[in-house]
Design a protein around this motif. Structure first.
Motif, PDB file in Angstrom:
ATOM      1  N   THR A   1       0.834  -1.195   0.000  1.00  0.00           N
ATOM      2  CA  THR A   1       0.000   0.000   0.000  1.00  0.00           C
ATOM      3  C   THR A   1       0.871   1.247   0.000  1.00  0.00           C
ATOM      4  O   THR A   1       1.999   1.220   0.491  1.00  0.00           O
ATOM      5  N   GLY A   2       0.357   2.302  -0.571  1.00  0.00           N
ATOM      6  CA  GLY A   2       1.049   3.593  -0.530  1.00  0.00           C
ATOM      7  C   GLY A   2       0.955   4.317  -1.862  1.00  0.00           C
ATOM      8  O   GLY A   2       1.223   3.735  -2.910  1.00  0.00           O
TER       9      GLY A   2
ATOM     10  N   GLU B   1       2.906   6.502  -2.836  1.00  0.00           N
ATOM     11  CA  GLU B   1       4.241   6.759  -3.368  1.00  0.00           C
ATOM     12  C   GLU B   1       4.915   5.496  -3.911  1.00  0.00           C
ATOM     13  O   GLU B   1       6.037   5.549  -4.411  1.00  0.00           O
TER      14      GLU B   1
ATOM     15  N   ASP C   1      -3.359   4.703  -1.333  1.00  0.00           N
ATOM     16  CA  ASP C   1      -3.959   4.994  -0.020  1.00  0.00           C
ATOM     17  C   ASP C   1      -5.354   5.609  -0.193  1.00  0.00           C
ATOM     18  O   ASP C   1      -5.580   6.733   0.238  1.00  0.00           O
TER      19      ASP C   1
ATOM     20  N   GLY D   1       1.106   1.463   5.499  1.00  0.00           N
ATOM     21  CA  GLY D   1      -0.211   1.967   5.865  1.00  0.00           C
ATOM     22  C   GLY D   1      -0.630   1.710   7.295  1.00  0.00           C
ATOM     23  O   GLY D   1      -1.774   1.985   7.657  1.00  0.00           O
TER      24      GLY D   1
ATOM     25  N   GLU E   1      -1.608   7.199   8.611  1.00  0.00           N
ATOM     26  CA  GLU E   1      -2.270   6.380   7.596  1.00  0.00           C
ATOM     27  C   GLU E   1      -3.173   5.350   8.249  1.00  0.00           C
ATOM     28  O   GLU E   1      -4.103   4.858   7.628  1.00  0.00           O
TER      29      GLU E   1
HETATM   30 MG    MG Z   1       2.339   4.226   3.377  1.00  0.00          MG
END
Ligand code: MG
Ligand code: AMP
Length: 416
Positions: free
Chosen positions: A194-195, A197, A237, A261, A266
């Motif tokens: 997850t993310g 970026e 996210d 996350g 987050e």
């Molecule tokens: Mg993250």
């Protein structure tokens, strides 16, 4: 599944590593389902039933050495004895006669012991002249024999259910003449990163992006374990995207492993979403690297929400997830954690309160084994994992390490 309000981060207390490991393992049982596979395909699989020896191994009394099969009663105790050599016994081609008084049979390693003989004289001490062999005194009745059933007696359990098969195990199964075995079905494990970026490899990095490495370390670790892998890719996210991904993963797999996350900032909406989808506890673990971790169930799947940092992923995987997966795969008993003390060849200060896993390298020196730090220890520095060959485990209460102190190490060999 044991979850309680105390598991929640709101308690602000850190959950000890051992307690977390125990809670995870206590809440899990082996998946049901098994299949019959040919013995080669049982490599890295877990036996679903005992392997019972169908006959004695070895099947017959046989010679452990090349030499002569003789009758101990014929041998003089104080002088050389001459015996008539009446034949030869090869492995797989036994001597069919009977060894009588003052007779011997030439015998090869693995050959069945001829009737009448009870002792093997090794060829190095025997002196042969044409059809006579001279045996020096000092031989012991029954020497150099391998007895039928010495390795395994007929009807005994050669390998118990729950054993994971390595090269020795599949060889042992083959030695019993068994061609097919029952093994637990493969564990299906879904992984996702997850993310916003996080970028998948194969395209240039945008500003502020990092390539996804966690799905690759997890791929490696899970492949080694023999799991069936479902790679769900990178999820941004966004609550709707995450919810859909978690639902899909939980439907398809026995276990879902996510990374990222779960840290402050987050975690809130993920926690809320996981709470809605299943029963998930967020733990602040007394561990460095890798403090935040989620554990629970979504639908029928077990969920591990690992932190995002690449080293933290590996540390939490090997300290918490791997044994859990082995238990789900049916491994019983779990292999004990291999740890031993060695001399520290480094010094550092440490904040008490968390168990710290450093990446180390074992080194042999004149005064025994020592351990040094393997490169920079930042939790994002995957290179330190690659250069290390062990974890250095500093207990919660440790405040500093001095050169020469004894520290616990957990070698990667067999773990990673
Ligand atoms: Mg993250
Ligand atoms: P997070 O737990 O999401 O806050 O992530 C912690 C750190 O790990 C951040 O610097 C992330 O960019 C990094 N990270 C998270 N996921 C991955 C991944 N799959 N591969 C490489 N780095 C990651």
């Amino acid at each position: 599944m044991t979850t309680s309000p105390a598991d929640d981060t709101s308690s602000r207390s850190l959950l000890a590593v051992d307690a977390a490991r125990a809670r995870i393992l206590d809440s899990l049982a082996a998946v049901t389902g098994w299949e019959r596979v040919p013995v080669r395909a049982a490599l890295a699989r877990v036996l679903a039933e005992d392997i019972v020896a169908p006959y004695n191994v070895p099947a017959h009394d046989n010679s452990a050495m090349d030499g002569y099969a003789v009758r101990a009663q014929d041998l003089a105790s104080d002088t050389e004895t001459g015996l008539a050599v009446v034949g030869t016994a090869f492995a797989g081609r036994p001597f069919s006669g009977i060894v009588g008084p003052a007779q011997a049979v030439r015998i090869m390693t693995g050959a069945s012991i001829p009737q009448g003989a009870d002792t093997i004289v090794v060829q190095e001490v025997a002196r042969r002249e044409h059809d006579v062999v001279f045996v020096p005194p000092g031989q012991k009745r029954g020497q150099n024999l391998r007895r039928a059933g010495e390795d395994l007696a007929e009807g005994s359990v050669a390998l118990a259910a729950g054993r994971r098969c390595g090269p020795a195990e599949i060889g042992l199964i083959a030695s019993l003449g068994i061609a097919e075995v029952s093994v637990h079905r493969r564990l299906r494990v879904a992984i996702l990163s997850t993310g916003d970026e996080i970028a998948s490899i194969g395209r240039p990095l945008g500003p502020g992006e990092v390539y996804d490495s966690n799905r690759y370390t997890l791929f490696g670790a899970l492949s080694r374990l023999g799991c069936e892998l479902l790679d769900m890719g990178v999820v941004p996210d966004r609550p709707d995207a995450l919810e859909a991904a978690f639902r899909d993963a939980a439907q398809a797999a026995d276990v879902v492993i996510t990374s990222g996350g779960v840290s402050v900032g987050e975690a809130d909406f993920i926690r809320e979403m996981m709470g809605r989808l299943g029963e998930v506890a967020f733990w602040k673990l007394a561990i460095k690297p890798g403090r935040p971790m989620a554990f629970g169930r979504i639908g029928g799947a077990v969920l591990f929400g690992l932190p995002g940092n690449p080293v933290a992923v590996m540390v939490t995987f090997y300290q918490f997830v791997q044994d859990a997966l082995l238990k789900l795969m049916g491994v019983s008993p779990l292999p004990p954690a291999e740890r031993f003390p060695v001399r520290a060849d480094f010094a550092m200060r440490k904040q008490p309160g968390r168990v710290e896993y450093l990446r180390g390298r074992l080194q042999r020196s004149a005064d025994g084994l020592a351990v040094t730090l393997a490169g920079a220890q930042g939790s994002g520095v995957l290179r330190s994992m690659s250069e290390a060959d062990c974890f250095i485990v500093l207990p919660e209460d440790c405040a500093a390490v001095q050169t020469g102190d004894m520290v616990l190490v957990q070698p990667f060999n067999g773990l990673v």
